[in-house]
Design a protein around this motif. Structure first.
Motif, short mmCIF file in Angstrom:
data_model
loop_
_atom_site.label_atom_id
_atom_site.label_comp_id
_atom_site.label_asym_id
_atom_site.label_seq_id
_atom_site.Cartn_x
_atom_site.Cartn_y
_atom_site.Cartn_z
N LYS A 153 0.83 -1.21 0.00
CA LYS A 153 0.00 0.00 0.00
C LYS A 153 0.86 1.25 0.00
CE LYS A 153 -4.21 -1.70 2.13
NZ LYS A 153 -5.15 -1.56 3.24
N GLU A 154 1.94 1.23 0.77
CA GLU A 154 2.84 2.38 0.83
C GLU A 154 3.57 2.56 -0.50
OE1 GLU A 154 4.59 5.77 2.24
OE2 GLU A 154 2.90 4.65 3.06
N LYS A 155 3.98 1.44 -1.12
CA LYS A 155 4.62 1.53 -2.44
C LYS A 155 3.66 2.11 -3.46
CE LYS A 155 8.29 -1.84 -2.60
NZ LYS A 155 8.84 -3.03 -3.24
N ALA A 156 2.42 1.66 -3.43
CA ALA A 156 1.41 2.18 -4.37
C ALA A 156 1.18 3.67 -4.15
CB ALA A 156 0.10 1.41 -4.21
N GLN A 158 3.41 5.83 -2.97
CA GLN A 158 4.57 6.53 -3.50
C GLN A 158 4.54 6.58 -5.02
OE1 GLN A 158 8.11 4.77 -1.84
NE2 GLN A 158 7.49 5.20 0.27
N ILE A 159 4.15 5.49 -5.64
CA ILE A 159 4.06 5.44 -7.11
C ILE A 159 3.02 6.43 -7.60
CG2 ILE A 159 3.36 3.99 -9.05
CD1 ILE A 159 4.73 1.64 -7.55
N ARG A 160 1.85 6.47 -6.96
CA ARG A 160 0.81 7.43 -7.36
C ARG A 160 1.30 8.86 -7.21
NH1 ARG A 160 -2.65 4.10 -4.55
NH2 ARG A 160 -2.58 5.49 -2.75
N PHE A 161 1.98 9.14 -6.12
CA PHE A 161 2.48 10.49 -5.87
C PHE A 161 3.45 10.92 -6.96
CE2 PHE A 161 5.85 13.16 -4.00
CZ PHE A 161 5.10 14.28 -3.71
#
Length: 183
Positions: A153-156, A158-161
Motif C-alpha cells: 500500500k505504501e509503495k502504491a 509513493q508510485i501514485r504520488f
C-alpha cells in the motif's frame, strides 16, 4: 474619517456599503468589457507585459477580451512578438525552470506548456539535460524518507504520488525500489 467597505453578493450584483446609502455595482458581461482600441489597447498590452511574461497565444487571448476589433489585437500581438517583447521560447524556459523547482516531472511540464499553447519541440534538449531520476529521488526522500518500504500500500502510494507529479513510470519504479542514490 474613512469607513470600511462591506460587500454583499446577490446573484450577479454586488452591493457596496461604504456609508449609510448602499449603491449597486454590477458585473460587466464579455461584450461590455470590449472597449479598448488603439492607444488604450496598446497601454493595456504594455501593462500586462510589465507584470509578467506571456506567450503569444496567452497575450492574444487577453487582448481579444478587451479589444473592439480582434484583428487589431492580432496586429498588436504580432508587433510585440517582432519587437521581442513576447517570446514563447523565453516563457517556456521560465516555465520549465519553475516547474522543476516545484518538483514536477517531464510529463507535467509538457502538459503545462501544452495548456498555455507554447511549442514544446524546441525544449526537448533542455528537458533531456535534467537528471529525472535524481529529481524524483529527491522528491521521494523529501516526502517519504530514504527507507525502501515492503508494504504494498505504501509503495502504491509513493508510485501514485510520483506519477501524479509527472515522472515516467520506469523512473518511478527505479526510485521507489532504490535504497540510496550512492548504490
Amino acid at each position: 474619517m474613512v469607513g470600511f467597505a462591506h460587500y454583499a453578493f446577490f446573484g450577479r450584483d454586488i452591493f457596496l456599503f461604504k456609508s449609510k446609502k448602499p449603491r449597486l455595482k454590477t458585473f460587466k458581461t464579455a461584450e461590455e468589457k470590449k472597449t479598448k482600441t488603439g492607444d488604450a489597447l496598446r497601454r493595456y498590452c504594455f501593462w500586462l507585459l510589465a507584470r509578467r511574461d506571456y506567450g503569444r497565444e496567452e497575450l492574444l487571448k487577453k487582448l481579444k477580451t478587451y479589444a473592439l476589433d480582434p484583428d487589431e489585437a492580432v496586429r498588436l500581438a504580432d508587433e510585440m512578438e517582432s519587437k521581442k517583447y513576447v517570446d514563447d521560447k523565453r516563457v517556456a524556459q521560465s516555465i520549465v525552470r519553475n516547474e522543476i523547482s516545484k518538483g514536477c516531472g517531464p510529463r507535467k511540464i509538457q502538459m503545462t506548456l501544452k495548456n498555455k499553447k507554447i511549442d514544446v519541440d524546441g525544449l526537448d534538449d533542455s528537458l533531456k539535460e535534467v537528471d529525472w531520476f535524481q529529481q524524483a529521488y529527491d522528491l521521494k526522500v523529501r516526502k517519504f524518507g530514504e527507507a525502501v518500504t515492503k508494504d504494498q500500500k505504501e509503495k502504491a502510494r509513493q508510485i501514485r504520488f510520483l506519477t501524479y507529479r509527472g515522472f515516467d513510470l520506469d523512473v518511478v519504479f527505479k526510485v521507489v525500489g532504490h535504497e540510496n542514490i550512492a548504490d
